[in-house]
Motif scaffolding. Structure first.
Motif, mmCIF file in Angstrom:
data_model
loop_
_atom_site.group_PDB
_atom_site.id
_atom_site.type_symbol
_atom_site.label_atom_id
_atom_site.label_comp_id
_atom_site.label_asym_id
_atom_site.label_seq_id
_atom_site.Cartn_x
_atom_site.Cartn_y
_atom_site.Cartn_z
ATOM 1 N N SER A 1 42.298 -4.702 38.497
ATOM 2 C CA SER A 1 41.892 -4.596 39.901
ATOM 3 C C SER A 1 42.713 -5.558 40.770
ATOM 4 C CB SER A 1 40.407 -4.906 40.029
ATOM 5 O OG SER A 1 40.020 -4.914 41.366
ATOM 6 N N LEU A 2 42.889 -6.795 40.265
ATOM 7 C CA LEU A 2 43.664 -7.786 41.031
ATOM 8 C C LEU A 2 45.130 -7.353 41.150
ATOM 9 C CD1 LEU A 2 42.188 -11.145 39.722
ATOM 10 C CD2 LEU A 2 42.099 -10.264 42.055
ATOM 11 N N ILE A 3 45.674 -6.838 40.053
ATOM 12 C CA ILE A 3 47.079 -6.412 40.075
ATOM 13 C C ILE A 3 47.275 -5.316 41.121
ATOM 14 C CG2 ILE A 3 48.868 -5.195 38.758
ATOM 15 C CD1 ILE A 3 47.838 -6.635 36.252
ATOM 16 N N PHE A 4 46.390 -4.326 41.116
ATOM 17 C CA PHE A 4 46.581 -3.208 42.042
ATOM 18 C C PHE A 4 46.208 -3.564 43.468
ATOM 19 C CE2 PHE A 4 46.938 -0.886 38.090
ATOM 20 C CZ PHE A 4 48.049 -0.118 38.382
ATOM 21 N N LYS A 5 45.339 -4.544 43.645
ATOM 22 C CA LYS A 5 45.045 -4.988 45.005
ATOM 23 C C LYS A 5 46.277 -5.678 45.597
ATOM 24 C CE LYS A 5 42.823 -8.499 46.490
ATOM 25 N NZ LYS A 5 43.635 -8.760 47.684
ATOM 26 N N ASN A 6 46.936 -6.507 44.784
ATOM 27 C CA ASN A 6 48.164 -7.169 45.238
ATOM 28 C C ASN A 6 49.243 -6.161 45.553
ATOM 29 O OD1 ASN A 6 47.426 -9.754 45.327
ATOM 30 N ND2 ASN A 6 48.287 -10.342 43.327
ATOM 31 N N LYS A 7 49.380 -5.172 44.657
ATOM 32 C CA LYS A 7 50.391 -4.143 44.870
ATOM 33 C C LYS A 7 50.131 -3.415 46.178
ATOM 34 C CE LYS A 7 52.233 -2.684 40.425
ATOM 35 N NZ LYS A 7 52.303 -1.585 39.475
ATOM 36 N N SER A 8 48.855 -3.045 46.399
ATOM 37 C CA SER A 8 48.546 -2.264 47.595
ATOM 38 C C SER A 8 48.775 -3.082 48.861
ATOM 39 C CB SER A 8 47.123 -1.735 47.538
ATOM 40 O OG SER A 8 46.232 -2.771 47.853
ATOM 41 N N ALA A 9 48.597 -4.426 48.748
ATOM 42 C CA ALA A 9 48.839 -5.271 49.918
ATOM 43 C C ALA A 9 50.326 -5.255 50.257
ATOM 44 C CB ALA A 9 48.375 -6.695 49.641
ATOM 45 N N LYS A 10 51.164 -5.116 49.210
ATOM 46 C CA LYS A 10 52.609 -5.136 49.447
ATOM 47 C C LYS A 10 53.124 -3.769 49.867
ATOM 48 C CE LYS A 10 53.664 -8.974 46.459
ATOM 49 N NZ LYS A 10 53.498 -9.160 45.029
ATOM 50 N N ASN A 11 52.708 -2.709 49.145
ATOM 51 C CA ASN A 11 53.306 -1.400 49.424
ATOM 52 C C ASN A 11 52.423 -0.455 50.237
ATOM 53 O OD1 ASN A 11 51.379 -0.600 47.630
ATOM 54 N ND2 ASN A 11 52.776 -0.360 45.904
ATOM 55 N N ASN A 12 51.190 -0.982 50.606
ATOM 56 C CA ASN A 12 50.302 -0.156 51.413
ATOM 57 C C ASN A 12 49.976 1.193 50.772
ATOM 58 O OD1 ASN A 12 48.839 -0.635 53.661
ATOM 59 N ND2 ASN A 12 50.660 -0.980 54.936
ATOM 60 N N ASN A 13 49.977 1.203 49.436
ATOM 61 C CA ASN A 13 49.705 2.445 48.726
ATOM 62 C C ASN A 13 48.191 2.678 48.651
ATOM 63 O OD1 ASN A 13 49.128 4.262 46.612
ATOM 64 N ND2 ASN A 13 51.149 3.893 45.707
ATOM 65 N N ALA A 14 47.720 3.794 49.220
ATOM 66 C CA ALA A 14 46.278 4.053 49.287
ATOM 67 C C ALA A 14 45.686 4.252 47.890
ATOM 68 C CB ALA A 14 46.011 5.274 50.150
ATOM 69 N N ALA A 15 46.469 4.897 47.006
ATOM 70 C CA ALA A 15 45.956 5.136 45.649
ATOM 71 C C ALA A 15 45.732 3.812 44.923
ATOM 72 C CB ALA A 15 46.935 6.008 44.870
ATOM 73 N N HIS A 16 46.672 2.874 45.097
ATOM 74 C CA HIS A 16 46.530 1.562 44.468
ATOM 75 C C HIS A 16 45.269 0.865 44.949
ATOM 76 C CE1 HIS A 16 51.074 1.070 43.350
ATOM 77 N NE2 HIS A 16 50.453 2.022 42.676
ATOM 78 N N TYR A 17 45.059 0.964 46.259
ATOM 79 C CA TYR A 17 43.898 0.305 46.849
ATOM 80 C C TYR A 17 42.609 0.912 46.302
ATOM 81 C CZ TYR A 17 40.935 -1.855 50.339
ATOM 82 O OH TYR A 17 39.978 -2.605 50.964
ATOM 83 N N LYS A 18 42.555 2.211 46.276
ATOM 84 C CA LYS A 18 41.374 2.929 45.808
ATOM 85 C C LYS A 18 41.110 2.605 44.329
ATOM 86 C CE LYS A 18 39.730 7.714 45.794
ATOM 87 N NZ LYS A 18 40.165 9.086 46.040
ATOM 88 N N PHE A 19 42.186 2.547 43.550
ATOM 89 C CA PHE A 19 42.084 2.264 42.127
ATOM 90 C C PHE A 19 41.538 0.850 41.904
ATOM 91 C CE2 PHE A 19 44.395 1.632 37.889
ATOM 92 C CZ PHE A 19 43.398 2.260 37.178
ATOM 93 N N SER A 20 42.046 -0.072 42.724
ATOM 94 C CA SER A 20 41.603 -1.457 42.612
ATOM 95 C C SER A 20 40.095 -1.552 42.830
ATOM 96 C CB SER A 20 42.356 -2.307 43.630
ATOM 97 O OG SER A 20 41.805 -3.586 43.683
ATOM 98 N N LYS A 21 39.602 -0.838 43.818
ATOM 99 C CA LYS A 21 38.164 -0.873 44.117
ATOM 100 C C LYS A 21 37.368 -0.165 43.007
ATOM 101 C CE LYS A 21 35.295 0.180 48.108
ATOM 102 N NZ LYS A 21 35.389 0.777 49.437
#
Ligand code: HEC
Length: 446
Positions: free
Chosen positions: A44-64
């Protein structure tokens, strides 16, 4: 940590065997739960960081999705995490009773880190949701300006909380697990029990490092299997094809890589074990664990090859089976390594029990006449020689058939023979006098 010893009652060997089974059971609950917690939080932390950098909605959703995966309710954090941890701590306290090894105390310490971690992890989860809700409010056209302003203020604090709490939660969780693994290793290494440098030995130990990494790898693998299973069984996830593909890909690849590396660590964990913990059972469980993990990697491979998730639920069961064998591995090394201590405690229990029985008058004290003679009379009397007192062979014949008279004399000696001084009173109890008389009368003739 000596206070733990106060809660320990001496146990019979039967109780201690039961206790070891209960510890194995607690491990069977704790390891899968803590693995999912570590795995889902890390991903979750890895994908939250990724989504903060690339603004990827899937990453954000996955993190949650990931953080909600294991934090479904707070009772689980207590029942599946804290309760087993505390019971293992008390089990170890019991097993290492009377040995100064503070392993139980370290597990207790580990549970304090665990509680702190849980608080941060739930803060992470709630600030995650709060941030989404507040974000939606600030972007809503129909909402009053003041409320929007208030929301955007709390939004930024939710963001700050989110950034820190997840990281702290993971760090504390890892410390807790490291301490736990170290303490358990201390229990299976009798050669360290007299060392005194317990904490250093626990922290800087190859065995602890390997055990810890094994749990982390296992955590990632098990979480990957669980992700596959959840996305396979959830219509909501399947309906979003792109998101589903992304999750599937991540789960399968991570699972495959981990299940290929994991066997190495399972073998390594045997190699670094204390020789005092090795047994045939241990090797048998290791082989079974290896076999299951290899089977898991085959299933991951087949699902990647066929691009489907047919084995999703089998994977979860197989991981639980692998945990079972790894826990039995730990159980048998605990069993072997504490054999001597076990025997010592069982003997201690017998002593404790007979002391209790005596205290409550449940035990018939057997008085031995020979012991009393050897302890109290021998200094002045022998059967055939004159010492301070006359030889028994001379004085006893007159008591033949007059047992009670002799008992009376010994309880209360009177002056008899002018050639000897008076015999001092020996302070015997009536039952003791009777016993020594029986002994003397039956022995002097021989
Ligand atoms: C400090 C020395 C001393 C000890 C200890 C001692 N006795 Fe004596 N015992 C004597 C003497 C001295 C006499 C002789 C007393 C006399 O004849 O008045 C005697 C006499 C006796 C007699 C002969 C009594 C008789 O009728 O002639 C018996 C039996 C006897 N003792 C039994 C015991 C037993 C049993 C114990 C241990 C529980 C014991 N004694 C311990 C010094 C001792």
């Amino acid at each position: 940590m000596e206070f733990l010893d106060k809660y320990v009652l001496p146990q019979s060997a039967h109780h201690m065997i039961l206790l070891k089974y209960l510890m194995a059971l607690a491990l069977l609950i704790f390891i899968p739960y803590i693995s999912l917690l570590i795995g889902s939080l890390t991903f979750s932390l890895i994908f939250k960081n990724k989504s903060a950098k690339n603004n990827n909605a899937a990453h954000y959703k996955f993190s949650k999705f990931l953080i909600d995966l294991t934090t479904f309710n707070k009772v689980s954090a207590l029942g599946l995490g804290l309760a087993p941890l505390l019971s293992i701590s008390f089990g170890v306290a019991q097993l290492l009773h009377l040995s100064d090894v503070p392993a139980a105390g370290y597990i207790l310490l580990s549970s304090i880190f665990y509680i702190a971690a849980i608080i941060f992890i739930y803060t992470f989860k709630y600030s995650f949701h709060l941030r989404d809700i507040l974000g939606a409010v600030t972007e809503n056209e129909n909402i009053k300006e003041e409320i929007k302003e208030e929301s955007s203020f709390y939004l930024s604090s939710a963001n700050k909380l989110l950034r820190k709490s997840g990281f702290f939660g993971l760090a504390l969780l890892l410390v807790s697990v490291y301490l736990f693994v170290g303490a358990l290793n201390l229990t299976t290494r009798p050669e360290l029990w007299d060392s005194g440098n317990y904490f250093i030995n626990l922290i800087f130990s190859l065995q602890t490092v390997v055990g810890f990494l094994q749990i982390i790898l296992f955590a990632f693998g098990f979480t990957a299997a669980f992700i596959i299973y959840r996305s396979y069984s959830s219509e909501a996830i399947k309906s979003d094809e792109k998101y589903f593909d992304f999750i599937k890909n991540f789960g399968l690849k991570t699972g495959l890589i981990i299940s290929i590396i994991l066997p190495l660590f399972i073998i390594l964990s045997i190699l670094v074990k204390s020789s005092q913990a090795l047994s045939y059972n241990l090797f048998a469980y290791t082989l079974l664990a290896l076999f299951v993990v290899m089977f898991i990697s085959v299933l991951f491979y087949l699902m990647i090859r066929d691009a489907q998730l047919r084995y999703a639920s089998s994977l979860v069961y197989l991981f639980v089976l692998a945990v079972f064998f790894v826990v039995m591995q730990e159980y048998s090394s605990l069993d072997t390594a504490t054999k001597k201590q076990f025997a010592f405690l069982a003997a201690n229990y017998d002593e404790y029990k007979s002391a209790l029985e005596e205290e409550y008058g449940l035990k018939k004290v057997v008085i031995n006449g020979a012991d009393i003679y050897n302890g109290k009379c021998i200094a002045c009397h022998q059967f055939d020689k004159k010492l301070v007192g006359p030889p028994y062979n001379e004085t006893l014949p007159k008591y033949e058939g007059k047992r009670e008279e002799l008992v009376k004399f010994i309880l209360n000696p009177v002056k008899i023979n002018p050639d000897y001084p008076a015999m001092p009173n020996q302070g015997l109890k009536p039952a003791e006098a009777e016993a020594v008389v029986d002994y003397l009368l039956s022995t002097y003739k021989k």
